[in-house]
Structures are given as structure tokens and as C-alpha cells.
Scaffold this active site. Sequence first.
Site, PDB file in Angstrom:
ATOM      1  N   ASP A 168       0.834  -1.216   0.000  1.00 23.18           N
ATOM      2  CA  ASP A 168       0.000   0.000   0.000  1.00 23.18           C
ATOM      3  C   ASP A 168       0.867   1.265   0.000  1.00 23.18           C
ATOM      4  O   ASP A 168       0.660   2.180   0.801  1.00 23.18           O
ATOM      5  CB  ASP A 168      -0.932   0.016   1.217  1.00 23.18           C
ATOM      6  CG  ASP A 168      -1.613  -1.314   1.467  1.00 23.18           C
ATOM      7  OD1 ASP A 168      -1.994  -1.968   0.486  1.00 23.18           O
ATOM      8  OD2 ASP A 168      -1.752  -1.704   2.646  1.00 23.18           O
ATOM      9  N   GLU A 176     -11.310  -0.828  -3.761  1.00 21.49           N
ATOM     10  CA  GLU A 176     -10.609  -0.232  -2.624  1.00 21.49           C
ATOM     11  C   GLU A 176      -9.376   0.519  -3.119  1.00 21.49           C
ATOM     12  O   GLU A 176      -9.089   0.585  -4.315  1.00 21.49           O
ATOM     13  CB  GLU A 176     -10.207  -1.314  -1.610  1.00 21.49           C
ATOM     14  CG  GLU A 176      -9.170  -2.302  -2.136  1.00 21.49           C
ATOM     15  CD  GLU A 176      -8.808  -3.390  -1.139  1.00 21.49           C
ATOM     16  OE1 GLU A 176      -9.561  -3.593  -0.167  1.00 21.49           O
ATOM     17  OE2 GLU A 176      -7.768  -4.051  -1.344  1.00 21.49           O
TER      18      GLU A 176
END
Length: 318
Positions: free
Chosen positions: A16, A196
Site C-alpha cells: 500500500d 478499494e
Amino acid sequence: MTSTPWPNPFIEQRADPFIQYHNGVYYFIASVPEYDRLEIRQARTIEGLRKAKATVVWRKPDTGPMGELIWAPELHRIDNKWYIYFAAAHTRALDAQGMFRHRMYVLECTDADPLTGTWQEKGQFVTPLDSFALDATTFSHQGKQWYLWAQKDPDIAGNTNLYLAEMATPWSLKGKPVMLSKPEYDWECRGFMVNEGPAVIRHGERLFITYSASATDENYCLGLLWIDQAADPLNPDNWHKSARPVFTTSYPNKQYGPGHNSFTRTPEGKDVLVYHARNYTEIEGDPLYDPGRHTRLKYLEWDTDGMPLFGEPPADNP
């Protein structure tokens, strides 16, 4: 389209990834394999982030709402202050539906240097739905500050959808959120029905949102939304959605599950795609706890119509 001037992997065991550029300095923040802290690196160059010392600016408490699974932090500069947006789970990790009890939280630093400054907890970023929520980002557009995130709606099949709302403050919403996208295509629903990890980039007359879809294994991939910059972003009809993923697993290059990206730029103004991917598919146990999602970089190109060209994830080149 597949070459990159940076070593690949760029930073190992950092999922991420998010790179912020401010006043001639690059800042790097990402999920750590232990999911227990927030740490920042800084360097004068993108390449310098590889060897830069990581400074821990916050650690999770042992119990309570922020006691588990610290995910997907982002570092932003708003009104001359620093903010970190991240998701955390309650130490009672699962809810009645078996979902992680993640909510979104905000830290603030009013000092100039986010590595040496004092960080204060601003609390939970509350949204109308009290449900699984994560992967918040923020951006300025049309003279307003916007909040963009992923959340579970109990009335909609699947795991998470993408929502957008104007911000009243860096830690609160103004107005009612709108849903921009939900999992609907096959490539968004492999393993899990997921939208997401949204990220924003502008080019020409358009504003683009990339997002990640499907399970976090080799099925993970990037989708794309876009809108005319002059259009109302709170009208879902103004948004366009690609029917196909734009960045996917490359079996020839042995790059699996590229996703959860951000964007940065070189000092010369070239757009850089920042993402994570694995270089293997044999995952033991839950992919969530496999540390092999490494940060990787490649240039983002544009076609003659002003649409992004992601290419394919380049092979390892350490």
C-alpha cells in the site's frame, strides 16, 4: 512501457505504498508487515527513499478501536499542516458478519517536519455508514477538499465500494457522500467483491481515479474511473468507468497482483505509478499476512487522447 529506471522491487515488504512530494522533499509511507505502526521516510530524490531511515511517528495501542491491523496510511499536506489517514481494527477484530472491524482515523502534525514533529490523534473519521471502512485519500479540486474512501454497505452485495464527499475539516465530512463505484465486473469480484485503495491523478481536462479490485492474491488489479475536471464530481452520472482492468498480473514478468497504488512525479514533471506486487503466487495461509508485497515504481504514460497508459508490471530488476 515496461521499463523502469528504478530497481524492482524498490522497497521490499512495504504494501500500500504512498509517496508525497512537498517543497523539494519526497516522503514515503506504507503498511508494514507487522501492521502495528506508522513510519515515514524522507529523501531529496525518489531513489533516495530506498535507503532512507524509517522514522516511527505513531504506534498502535495494545487495546481498543485502533489496536489491530494498521493499514494503508497516506501522508497529506492540508492548510500548512500534515495529516496521516489510515485504517485500524478494534482489538475485537471481527464483527457479527465476520468482517474486520476497521474504521478510518486521522493524525495531525502542525510542525514543519513530519518526522520530528508531534503527531496528535484527531480520532475516527466518521462517515454515515458505521461499517468496515478503509483506504482513505484526499485531494483538492474545484476549490474544495475532497475525501475518497472504500466502505462496506450492508445493503449492497460484496465487500467494499468507493465513496466521495466534500470535507468540512481534515477530519470530518461536509454533506452527503456519493457512491462512485461498486464491484460489478468479473475482474472486480475474483476471490472477493472489492473496490478499494483509490488514488487520484489529473491530466489534461480530466481527473482520474484508480482503484484496486478482487482478492489480494494474483487476481488483484487496478480499475479506472474518470471525469471531466469541470463536471460536478458529486453527480455519479458524470463519472466514466473502464469495463476492463488497466493494470494486471504479468505472468511473463512474474509480477502478481499489482495494486493499491499512488502517484507521484519526478522533479521534471513525469508521472510515476507507485504500487505493490508479489513475485510469486505460492502463498502459505492468508495472503493478508504474507509479507511479500513489495513497493514498485514505473513511469505512467499518456496516449494522444489524454488517457493513461499503464502498460504491464516490469520484471524484477534488483
